[in-house]
Design a protein around this motif. Structure first.
Motif, short mmCIF file in Angstrom:
data_model
loop_
_atom_site.label_atom_id
_atom_site.label_comp_id
_atom_site.label_asym_id
_atom_site.label_seq_id
_atom_site.Cartn_x
_atom_site.Cartn_y
_atom_site.Cartn_z
N VAL A 407 0.83 -1.20 0.00
CA VAL A 407 0.00 0.00 0.00
C VAL A 407 0.86 1.25 0.00
CG1 VAL A 407 -1.66 1.34 1.35
CG2 VAL A 407 -1.96 -1.13 1.09
N LEU A 408 2.01 1.16 0.66
CA LEU A 408 2.93 2.31 0.72
C LEU A 408 3.81 2.42 -0.52
CD1 LEU A 408 4.14 1.92 4.41
CD2 LEU A 408 2.53 3.63 3.53
N GLY A 409 3.68 1.46 -1.43
CA GLY A 409 4.50 1.48 -2.63
C GLY A 409 5.89 0.93 -2.42
N LEU A 410 6.05 0.10 -1.38
CA LEU A 410 7.35 -0.48 -1.05
C LEU A 410 7.31 -2.00 -1.14
CD1 LEU A 410 8.23 1.66 2.12
CD2 LEU A 410 9.12 2.00 -0.20
N LYS A 411 8.48 -2.60 -1.26
CA LYS A 411 8.62 -4.06 -1.19
C LYS A 411 9.44 -4.40 0.04
CE LYS A 411 8.28 -4.89 -6.17
NZ LYS A 411 8.95 -5.47 -7.36
N ILE A 412 9.18 -5.56 0.59
CA ILE A 412 9.78 -5.92 1.86
C ILE A 412 11.31 -5.96 1.78
CG2 ILE A 412 9.75 -8.43 1.52
CD1 ILE A 412 8.80 -8.55 4.53
N ASP A 413 11.85 -6.30 0.59
CA ASP A 413 13.30 -6.34 0.46
C ASP A 413 13.93 -4.96 0.25
OD1 ASP A 413 12.26 -5.92 -2.00
OD2 ASP A 413 13.41 -7.48 -3.04
N GLN A 414 13.05 -3.93 0.07
CA GLN A 414 13.55 -2.56 -0.07
C GLN A 414 13.68 -1.85 1.28
OE1 GLN A 414 10.48 -1.03 -2.68
NE2 GLN A 414 11.84 -1.18 -4.47
N GLU A 422 8.67 4.75 8.14
CA GLU A 422 8.19 5.95 8.84
C GLU A 422 8.24 7.18 7.93
OE1 GLU A 422 9.76 8.82 12.45
OE2 GLU A 422 10.08 6.65 12.61
N ASN A 423 9.34 7.35 7.22
CA ASN A 423 9.49 8.52 6.33
C ASN A 423 8.49 8.47 5.19
OD1 ASN A 423 11.59 9.56 7.87
ND2 ASN A 423 13.18 8.52 6.65
N ARG A 424 8.22 7.25 4.67
CA ARG A 424 7.26 7.13 3.57
C ARG A 424 5.85 7.49 4.04
NH1 ARG A 424 7.94 4.81 -1.39
NH2 ARG A 424 6.13 5.26 -2.68
N ILE A 425 5.47 7.01 5.21
CA ILE A 425 4.14 7.32 5.75
C ILE A 425 4.02 8.81 6.05
CG2 ILE A 425 2.57 6.94 7.67
CD1 ILE A 425 3.68 4.11 7.88
N LYS A 426 5.06 9.38 6.62
CA LYS A 426 5.05 10.81 6.93
C LYS A 426 4.90 11.64 5.66
CE LYS A 426 7.90 14.52 8.82
NZ LYS A 426 9.21 14.87 9.43
N ALA A 427 5.63 11.27 4.62
CA ALA A 427 5.55 12.01 3.35
C ALA A 427 4.14 11.94 2.77
CB ALA A 427 6.56 11.45 2.35
#
Length: 476
Positions: A407-414, A422-427
């Motif tokens: 949902v955050l646009g990330l992959k677990i290996d990233q 935290e920074n992605r959610i804050k942004a």
């Protein structure tokens, strides 16, 4: 119209010449030439204001009254005499007059012998007088303000001849501006002209400031236009407002910059394509705008030398705000002596400025955020992001983590550490707050707000606003 100084008289003559050029609707040239005739404590000057407009109707001089300044510091020395040369396109002759503004209307104008045009077709006016009471710096300032409007098809120049046998003594203070026909609207030309004015720091520089134009921070511009409704008495009246925020990067602030960035904003004001003193109604409108909705705190506003001067309490030292207002009668071209009494008031000024501020805010993410939005971004968003990120990262359910990160646009290996999440959610939180930081939120009156994630929440956008905040904004 009463003129209380030679400086004001020059400004009046230039304004009249500008209107005569506008009436032709063709390419025109307006030239102000100052010739120094002798050198002493107060040099004698010959001032000429000429234009290739439609020609003078003479009525503009009949109502003109000149009053000599009486305070001791005055260096004015003028007998009120002027010479006038004018012709219209269909005239067969060039007419010459002598005017004495110190006389009554019946004796002030003396007709002199005219000259034949010998079949040529042209029009124009030239007014000349001799004086010692004029400041070239202020004259340049006035013409610079006219250039802000970028009036279509008019080239303007200011030339100073310091005397002497050669042209080397002649200095072109202001070069004729570009005046080719353009499809741009009035507001588009006003934006362009004001951008040039800001980059030249008004009247301080002839060229763009190297520190500002090369700082890497483009000007942030917003504009607003308000027309009076047709059912109103003063139909056909328009007020245009442009707000520009300029910023210098910290790396360039140590360089020499003539802007003198401070906490003040100079409000330029125009009426019917001529520089004018700002109205009290416009000053009142600027003073009661809810500046907190744009993250600003107004310390005070005053009038100085015809400008509105606004001072801010919380403006960063490397940031400057510029405002220009232009009030005119749509479809009409009037001489300064004929301009209508109806002037811009609080309602039309306030609406236009708020439209410009909102336009600037929408075009530049994170700029002019309200005081409330700033507090949420700086205080609550980090705590919320940290809490949500902690829940995701600390979970033992790998599938749950993968879905959340997706949902955050990330992959677990990233994800290398919790701070990445935290920074992605804050942004994302800050981005949503910025997009939905409207200046006048009302329940049920705006479009659905953006959400953090793909799944829409069932709550209405207004439900995220506390009741007290809504009431405060509605009272604006």
């Amino acid at each position: 119209m009463e003129v209380s100084s030679v400086q004001k008289l020059c400004e009046y003559l230039i304004s009249c010449a500008t209107q005569r050029c506008r009436m032709t609707q063709h390419y025109c040239r307006l030239a102000v030439v100052v010739v120094v005739l002798k050198y002493d404590r107060h040099p004698s000057l010959r001032i000429s204001v000429s234009d290739t407009g439609i020609g003078s109707s003479l009525e503009e001089f009949n109502c003109l009254k000149y009053t000599t300044l009486t305070y001791p510091a005055s260096t004015e020395n003028w007998d009120g005499m002027m010479s006038l040369t004018t012709t219209r396109i269909n005239d067969n002759e060039i007419y010459h007059y002598s005017l004495n503004l110190n006389e009554t209307s019946s004796t002030r104008l003396t007709k002199l012998p005219s000259n034949s045009k010998n079949g040529t077709n042209f029009s124009g006016t030239e007014v000349t007088f001799f004086t010692s009471g004029i400041a070239l710096k202020e004259l340049k300032c006035f013409i610079n303000k006219i250039l802000v409007l970028k009036i279509q098809n008019i080239a303007i120049e200011l030339v100073v001849d310091n005397g002497g046998p050669s042209r080397s003594h002649c200095e072109q203070i202001l070069k004729a501006n570009e005046c080719a026909a353009s499809s741009e609207s009035n507001i588009e030309r006003l934006i362009s002209g004001f951008e040039d004015y800001v980059l030249k720091h008004g009247n301080i520089l002839d060229d763009k400031c190297v520190s500002c134009s090369s700082s890497g921070c483009p000007l942030k511009v917003g504009s607003g236009t308000v027309c009076t409704p047709e059912h109103k008495k003063n139909t056909g009246m328009v007020l245009e407002a442009v707000v520009i925020i300029s910023e210098i990067l910290e790396a360039t602030t140590s360089q020499c910059c003539c802007t003198g960035y401070d906490t003040r904003t100079e409000v330029l004001y125009f009426e019917d394509f001529s520089p004018s003193e700002i109205t009290q109604g416009s000053l009142n409108a600027l003073s009661i705008i809810n500046w907190a909705a744009y993250g600003l705190k107004l310390k005070g506003i005053t009038e100085k030398d015809g400008y509105g001067l606004m001072e801010w309490d919380n403006l960063a030292p490397n940031v400057h705000i510029g405002i220009v207002l232009h009030y005119y009668h749509e479809g009409e071209i009037m001489m300064p002596s004929d301009m209508k009494k109806a002037r811009a008031g609080k309602s039309i000024t306030g609406k236009a400025v708020k439209l410009a501020l909102t336009d600037l805010k929408q075009k530049n993410s994170g700029v002019l955020l309200s005081t409330r939005a700033k507090k949420i971004c700086s205080t609550y968003a980090p705590d919320l992001a940290r809490t949500v990120a902690g829940l995701v990262v600390s979970s033992c359910d790998t599938k749950f983590q993968e879905e959340c990160l997706s949902v955050l646009g990330l992959k677990i290996d990233q994800v290398e550490k919790a701070e990445d999440v935290e920074n992605r959610i804050k942004a994302m939180i800050v981005s949503v707050i910025e997009r939905n930081d409207t200046t006048n939120p009302k329940r049920g009156s705006r479009e659905a707000a953006s959400y953090l994630f793909e799944e829409n929440c069932s709550l209405e956008p207004a439900d995220f606003l506390d009741e007290e905040y809504c009431q405060e904004e509605e009272e604006e």
